[in-house]
Design a protein around this motif. Structure first.
Motif, mmCIF file in Angstrom:
data_model
loop_
_atom_site.group_PDB
_atom_site.id
_atom_site.type_symbol
_atom_site.label_atom_id
_atom_site.label_comp_id
_atom_site.label_asym_id
_atom_site.label_seq_id
_atom_site.Cartn_x
_atom_site.Cartn_y
_atom_site.Cartn_z
ATOM 1 N N MET A 247 0.845 -1.193 0.000
ATOM 2 C CA MET A 247 0.000 0.000 0.000
ATOM 3 C C MET A 247 0.879 1.241 0.000
ATOM 4 N N ALA A 248 0.725 2.043 -1.032
ATOM 5 C CA ALA A 248 1.521 3.265 -1.124
ATOM 6 C C ALA A 248 0.853 4.420 -0.371
ATOM 7 N N CYS A 249 -0.458 4.595 -0.583
ATOM 8 C CA CYS A 249 -1.116 5.746 0.053
ATOM 9 C C CYS A 249 -1.996 5.339 1.240
ATOM 10 N N GLY A 250 -2.631 4.188 1.154
ATOM 11 C CA GLY A 250 -3.529 3.747 2.216
ATOM 12 C C GLY A 250 -4.827 4.531 2.279
ATOM 13 N N GLY B 164 -6.862 5.024 -0.788
ATOM 14 C CA GLY B 164 -7.708 4.759 -1.946
ATOM 15 C C GLY B 164 -7.382 5.607 -3.152
ATOM 16 N N ALA B 165 -6.248 6.270 -3.167
ATOM 17 C CA ALA B 165 -5.923 7.188 -4.262
ATOM 18 C C ALA B 165 -4.955 6.615 -5.289
ATOM 19 N N CYS B 166 -4.029 5.776 -4.890
ATOM 20 C CA CYS B 166 -2.935 5.396 -5.806
ATOM 21 C C CYS B 166 -3.198 4.098 -6.578
ATOM 22 N N LEU B 167 -4.129 3.306 -6.137
ATOM 23 C CA LEU B 167 -4.512 2.033 -6.775
ATOM 24 C C LEU B 167 -3.435 0.951 -6.689
ATOM 25 N N SER B 168 -2.403 1.146 -5.889
ATOM 26 C CA SER B 168 -1.347 0.132 -5.796
ATOM 27 C C SER B 168 -1.840 -1.151 -5.131
ATOM 28 N N CYS B 169 -2.932 -1.085 -4.420
ATOM 29 C CA CYS B 169 -3.436 -2.259 -3.701
ATOM 30 C C CYS B 169 -4.648 -2.878 -4.389
ATOM 31 N N LYS C 227 -10.120 -1.923 -3.903
ATOM 32 C CA LYS C 227 -8.891 -1.512 -3.238
ATOM 33 C C LYS C 227 -8.844 -2.168 -1.863
ATOM 34 N N CYS D 153 -6.998 -1.387 0.607
ATOM 35 C CA CYS D 153 -6.888 -0.403 1.696
ATOM 36 C C CYS D 153 -8.233 0.207 2.056
HETATM 37 S S1 FES Z 1 -2.817 1.936 -1.053
HETATM 38 FE FE1 FES Z 1 -3.268 3.506 -2.445
HETATM 39 S S2 FES Z 1 -5.228 2.931 -3.185
HETATM 40 FE FE2 FES Z 1 -4.802 1.445 -1.669
#
Ligand code: FES
Length: 82
Positions: free
Chosen positions: A46-49, A51-56, A67, A69
């Motif tokens: 998780m990059a942002c935690g 819900g913004a970056c979509l990494s998860c 997502k 997170c």
């Molecule tokens: S950690 Fe960034 S959207 Fe889930």
């Protein structure tokens, strides 16, 4: 393993699991075989935690993208494991 024996002897409303995905898949399969709902707690980088970056992001079994997170991290097993 121990889980099938426990589920056969006891009376359980739900199985909740966390840990390695391959193990959770096994737990979910056994729970399903015993007709018991299973909740799984997913782990993703998780990059942002927020819900913004979509990494998860994960793909659900019904074709949605969720997502971990924000929508999870706990999901019904049938929603994330085919
Ligand atoms: S950690 Fe960034 S959207 Fe889930």
């Amino acid at each position: 393993t121990v889980l099938p024996e426990l589920l056969e002897k006891g009376s359980y409303d739900v199985v909740v699991t966390c840990g390695p995905e391959i193990m959770m898949r096994g737990v979910a399969k056994i729970a399903k075989e015993h007709g018991i709902p299973c909740e799984v707690s997913l782990e993703k980088r998780m990059a942002c935690g927020l819900g913004a970056c979509l990494s998860c992001s994960i793909d659900t079994t019904d074709g949605q993208r969720k997502k971990v997170c924000k929508d999870g991290p706990v999901f019904p097993a049938e929603e994330v494991f085919a």
